[in-house]
Design an enzyme around this catalytic site. Structure first.
Site, short mmCIF file in Angstrom:
data_model
loop_
_atom_site.label_atom_id
_atom_site.label_comp_id
_atom_site.label_asym_id
_atom_site.label_seq_id
_atom_site.Cartn_x
_atom_site.Cartn_y
_atom_site.Cartn_z
N GLU A 247 0.92 -1.57 0.13
CA GLU A 247 0.02 -0.53 0.07
C GLU A 247 0.93 1.06 0.15
OE1 GLU A 247 -3.42 0.06 -0.05
OE2 GLU A 247 -3.54 -2.28 0.33
N CYS B 147 -2.95 9.10 3.26
CA CYS B 147 -2.70 8.01 1.78
C CYS B 147 -3.76 8.51 0.88
CB CYS B 147 -2.14 7.03 2.42
SG CYS B 147 -4.17 5.88 2.96
P1 NAP Z 1 7.78 5.22 4.53
O1 NAP Z 1 9.52 5.74 4.75
O2 NAP Z 1 8.26 3.90 2.99
O3 NAP Z 1 8.06 4.58 5.83
C1 NAP Z 1 7.15 2.73 5.70
C2 NAP Z 1 7.83 1.63 6.54
O4 NAP Z 1 8.95 1.05 6.22
C3 NAP Z 1 8.00 2.82 8.24
O5 NAP Z 1 7.95 1.28 9.03
C4 NAP Z 1 9.73 2.51 8.02
O6 NAP Z 1 10.05 2.46 9.25
C5 NAP Z 1 9.71 1.26 7.05
N1 NAP Z 1 10.87 0.94 6.19
C6 NAP Z 1 11.95 2.19 6.09
N2 NAP Z 1 12.72 1.52 5.02
C7 NAP Z 1 12.59 0.16 5.87
C8 NAP Z 1 13.37 -1.14 5.51
N3 NAP Z 1 14.72 -0.73 4.57
N4 NAP Z 1 13.39 -2.06 5.59
C9 NAP Z 1 12.26 -2.34 6.76
N5 NAP Z 1 11.05 -1.04 7.06
C10 NAP Z 1 11.88 -0.29 6.03
O7 NAP Z 1 7.01 5.79 5.01
P2 NAP Z 1 5.99 6.59 6.09
O8 NAP Z 1 6.87 8.10 5.85
O9 NAP Z 1 6.39 6.12 7.22
O10 NAP Z 1 4.79 7.22 4.79
C11 NAP Z 1 4.35 7.98 4.45
C12 NAP Z 1 4.07 6.93 3.23
O11 NAP Z 1 3.38 6.19 3.07
C13 NAP Z 1 3.50 8.59 2.24
O12 NAP Z 1 3.78 8.07 0.72
C14 NAP Z 1 1.89 7.16 2.03
O13 NAP Z 1 1.21 7.82 0.83
C15 NAP Z 1 1.95 5.97 2.39
N6 NAP Z 1 1.26 5.51 2.72
C16 NAP Z 1 0.09 4.94 1.57
C17 NAP Z 1 -1.12 3.83 2.51
C18 NAP Z 1 -1.47 3.40 1.58
O14 NAP Z 1 -2.86 2.20 2.58
N7 NAP Z 1 -1.71 3.03 0.57
C19 NAP Z 1 -1.70 4.70 3.78
C20 NAP Z 1 -1.27 5.80 4.73
C21 NAP Z 1 0.67 5.67 4.41
P3 NAP Z 1 10.71 3.58 10.12
O15 NAP Z 1 9.80 4.36 10.29
O16 NAP Z 1 11.41 3.16 11.02
O17 NAP Z 1 12.30 3.94 8.69
#
Ligand code: NAP
Length: 518
Positions: free
Chosen positions: A256, A295
């Site tokens: 997602e 999102c």
């Molecule tokens: P993100 O930076 O991609 O991180 C998402 C998750 O992935 C976090 O728990 C992060 O952990 C983890 N992560 C990052 N690098 C990783 C790795 N190498 N291995 C394992 N886990 C890893 O996104 P975010 O900033 O938290 O969220 C914002 C984004 O999410 C926006 O782009 C938004 O559109 C999207 N979003 C989509 C939905 C949907 O349902 N489609 C819903 C909500 C949000 P850490 O925080 O510890 O780095």
């Protein structure tokens, strides 16, 4: 200083290594820290498989639903405390905190209800059976069974409660234990929920584990019966999906990711009417609710070219009414973004958009002496085809008006420039216009919300993901699907085609008896 712990192998674990600080986005004060090291992830996966799988899968669908119901009740009892934590570490207004927390407990209840209606058998029947032989003696039927694996859930920072519990609800109904990892910047709320889940002792051993901080080498220990459900940016999603072990073992992966969601105003909608008013209200809600960190929030507003000035003025007037500030104050309608990094990202994103768009209101200016604040920002694209408008998800209170001709197919063509989205809303009382738009936009969009004078009064906001309807979208949005009632549960199950004697299939696998059986 509060140090968030992980709950693994049936006990709380304090991490080792360098701390990552968590902040109060309003005061910028540090409120907690996370240390990631010291977890043996192979053992964590084994624990879930050896203890969680049998404990959950010996229960019926309805019994697993009862666990969700109890969990929902237990968390709801602590609603006030959870709201306070959300305000403190998420920078959410109380209203936004409730949106996340009530969304979480509501989704648990929805899946509890769904599970209570599933059959008292350890499998689900998929569709109608069909005759394969010369007569109906040799029959075919698809069934779903629970996979004896573990679900790893990597969640985004913006919905620490809802994001975690909606995934968990689907996995538990399927009988699959979970390992939950929250987004670190707002993990205090997810951690408090984890504490309550563990304290209440409602779940069997191994069903629920919680990892604060990094997942280390967790994904390298997953196998063919396991699943990864990820929510976050498309960049991280693509990286995780390509993890060699996941590819090699064909681990089921649901992504997602982000989305340039679009609201489309059709030319027939009259100013001042119910559909136009709903359009204004929904765009303003999406821009400001959770400070635009949703999102599903609308990033592109398609408006017939000759009405751009009118719509921009109306939206500007509505946005001027939004009180921005201390999220704990009852009069505040929009708080800060969740972290300093998020604020920096949003400001950089607005600056990029400003190279191709005119700012109507807001911008990158500092609003207060402290706190991770960004002004609600509305822009109008000078060139509706400018790539940045359709490729840069500015994950904050920012949206861009994109002028278009008013033609439904042109609107769909512009929406497609987002390369696959979660949701698009369209506003029209012209059914032919809606039909043309929907059919052209649907392959590129996970959900299409349609507003007209007959329904907007009852309509739920387009930015809201519902447990009964699919959430997800193609392409850039991750290509995944979650929720959608039983569809969300089936991600954790295996569909198998059964072929054999019809009498046997009927007797043992609940295949309905067709009238013309021989
Ligand atoms: P993100 O930076 O991609 O991180 C998402 C998750 O992935 C976090 O728990 C992060 O952990 C983890 N992560 C990052 N690098 C990783 C790795 N190498 N291995 C394992 N886990 C890893 O996104 P975010 O900033 O938290 O969220 C914002 C984004 O999410 C926006 O782009 C938004 O559109 C999207 N979003 C989509 C939905 C949907 O349902 N489609 C819903 C909500 C949000 P850490 O925080 O510890 O780095």
């Amino acid at each position: 200083m509060t140090t968030l712990q992980s709950y693994v192998l049936g006990r709380w674990h304090t991490g080792t290594g360098a701390p990552t600080p968590l902040h109060d986005p309003h005061t910028e004060a540090q409120v907690a820290e996370v240390r990631s090291g010291g977890i043996e992830f192979a053992a964590v996966v084994r624990h879930a498989r050896e203890h969680g799988v049998p404990a959950l899968q010996k229960r019926s669908f309805a019994e697993r639903g009862a666990l969700l119901k109890a969990l929902s009740g237990a968390l709801h009892e602590k609603r006030e405390e959870l709201i306070t934590v959300s305000v403190q570490n998420g920078g959410t207004t109380r209203g936004d905190a409730k949106f996340d927390i009530d969304g979480a407990t509501g989704t648990l209840m929805a899946y509890a209800e769904l599970a209570s209606k599933l059959p008292p058998k350890p499998y689900l029947v998929d569709g109608e059976g069909l005759q394969l032989g010369r007569t109906a003696r040799f029959w075919g039927q698809h069934v779903w069974t629970s996979r004896p694996g573990v679900a790893v859930h990597v969640n985004a920072f913006n919905f620490p409660a809802w994001g975690m519990l909606e995934k968990m609800a689907c996995a538990f109904v399927a009988g699959v234990p979970v390992i939950e990892k929250p987004g670190t910047p707002t993990a205090l709320l997810a951690w408090r929920i984890a504490q309550l889940i563990v304290e209440k002792e409602l779940l069997p051993q191994g069903a629920y584990q919680f990892v604060a901080g990094s997942t280390g080498d967790l994904l390298d220990h997953l196998g063919p019966m396991d699943a990864l459900a990820f929510t976050g940016s498309s960049g991280t999603g693509a990286k995780l999906k390509a993890t060699p072990n996941l590819v090699k073992q064909n681990v089921r992966v649901n992504i997602e990711a982000d989305s340039l969601n679009a609201a489309v105003l059709a030319p027939d909608v009259e100013a001042g009417g119910p559909t136009y008013n709903a359009f204004l209200a929904n765009v303003v809600l999406d821009l400001t609710q959770k400070t635009g960190q949703k999102c599903t929030a609308v990033r592109r507003i398609l408006v017939p070219r000759e009405r751009v000035a009118e719509v921009a003025a109306d939206l500007k007037a509505e946005l001027a009414r939004i009180q921005v500030g201390d999220p704990s104050a009852s009069t505040t309608r929009m708080g800060p973004v969740a972290s300093r990094a998020q604020g920096d990202d949003v400001r950089k994103g607005i600056e990029r958009l400003q190279t191709v768009a005119q700012t109507i209101t807001g911008g990158t200016q500092k609003l207060f002496e402290r706190g991770f604040y960004v002004a609600p920002t509305l822009l109008v694209a000078k060139d509706g085809d400018a790539a940045i408008v359709h490729s840069d998800e500015v994950f904050g209170p920012c949206s861009t008006i994109v002028p278009y001709s008013g033609d439904a197919l042109e609107a769909a063509r512009i929406v497609q420039k987002g390369a696959g989205g979660l949701v698009s809303s369209c506003y029209s009382n012209d059914d032919a216009w809606v039909e043309a738009y929907v059919l052209a936009a649907a392959p590129w969009t996970g959900r299409i919300w349609i507003g007209n004078d007959k329904s907007v009064e009852q309509a739920l906001a387009p930015g809201m993901a519902l447990p009964w309807m699919l959430h997800g979208g193609p392409g850039r949005a991750g290509g995944g699907e979650e929720l959608g009632g039983v569809r969300g549960v089936q991600f954790y199950m295996q569909r198998t085609a059964l072929q054999g004697f019809k009498g046997l299939l009927e007797a043992r696998f609940g295949v309905p008896q067709p009238a013309a059986a021989t």
